[in-house]
Scaffold this active site. Sequence first.
Site, short mmCIF file in Angstrom:
data_model
loop_
_atom_site.label_atom_id
_atom_site.label_comp_id
_atom_site.label_asym_id
_atom_site.label_seq_id
_atom_site.Cartn_x
_atom_site.Cartn_y
_atom_site.Cartn_z
N HIS A 184 2.70 -8.84 -1.38
CA HIS A 184 2.72 -8.67 -2.84
C HIS A 184 3.59 -9.75 -3.48
CE1 HIS A 184 1.93 -4.33 -1.69
NE2 HIS A 184 0.97 -4.57 -2.55
N GLY B 216 2.26 -0.59 -5.68
CA GLY B 216 3.65 -0.42 -5.26
C GLY B 216 3.84 -0.47 -3.76
#
Length: 283
Positions: A33, A27
Site C-alpha cells: 500500500h 486498510g
Amino acid sequence: MKIISSVDELRDQLRGQLRTVFVPTMGNLHDGHLSLMRLARQHGDPIVASIFVNRLQFGPNEDFDTYPRTLEADAAKLEKEGVYVLFAPTEKDLYPEPQEFRVRPPDDIGNTLEGHFRPGFFTGVTTVVMKLFSCVQPRAAVFGKKDYQQLMIIRNMARQFAIPTDIVAAETWRADDGLALSSRNMYLSPLERQEAPVLYQQLNLLAATLRQGGTLTPAAIEQAESKAMSTLRERGWLPDYVSVRKQSDLQAASAADLAAKAPLVVLAAAKLGNTRLIDNLEI
Ligand code: PAF
C-alpha cells in the site's frame, strides 16, 4: 494529515482543491500500500487516501467480520508518507441508506476468473469505487496490478462513464522471496508462509515455458496451465485457476490472437490452508 469520516466534511476540506490523487484501500496497510502512496506522490498533487472495509464486495462466507481494522496504525503510516487527507468513513457515513443502486461490470470481464469464484465481488468493488470517486473527485487514482482484474474493470468503468480520473497502475510489491504483499498473508501459518512463494514461482515457470516455445498455440497454453495447477495440487494447494489471458480484455487468446502476438498475462488464485492467494504475471 486530516482524518475525515463524513462525506460533507470531506467535500468542505477538498473545496477549491482542483487536483488530488486518490489511493483507495481497505486498510491494514503494508509496504505494498505504501508503494501506492509513493507512486501517488510522484504526481505532485495532494494525496487523498481512503480506508473503508467495503461490505458489498465480501461474499457471505468471506472474512468481512474478521478483516483486520487497524485505523490508528494505518493513519500513522499514511502521515509518514505525506498523505494530505485520510478519508475513513464508517458504514453509516458511506452507506447511510441501503446502497440499492449498483454498478455492475459486464459479464465477459466481471464474471470470469475472480468474478466466477467470488460472485458479486466486482459489483461490490465498482459500486464503492464509483461512490468514493464521487466523494473525492480525484484527478488521478492509483490501483495495484496485484488485483489485475480489478484494475482493468475500474479502468473500463472510468472510460465508459467518462469519469475525469486517470487510472494509474502500480507494480505489485513483493517480499524478497517473491510473494506478492497482501493483507491476507497475515492469515498464513509459518509453514504456509514458506510455501506461499511457490504460486509466483509457478507463474514464472509457466511464463518461461510459453516464452521459449516456438509458435504458441491455445493447446500449448492449456497444457502449461494444467501443469501449473497439478504442481500446486501436488504440493497441497487448492487452485481455483491458473489461466493465461489477453492483457487487453482478459479473455482467452485464440490462435489468431497468438499469431498476432497479443500481449498475455497469467493469473492465478489458489488456497493454501484457509488462505486464498491471488497473483499474476504479464508475459
Ligand atoms: O483493492 C482494494 O483494496 C479494494 O478492492 C478497493 C479498491 C479499496 C475497494 O474497496
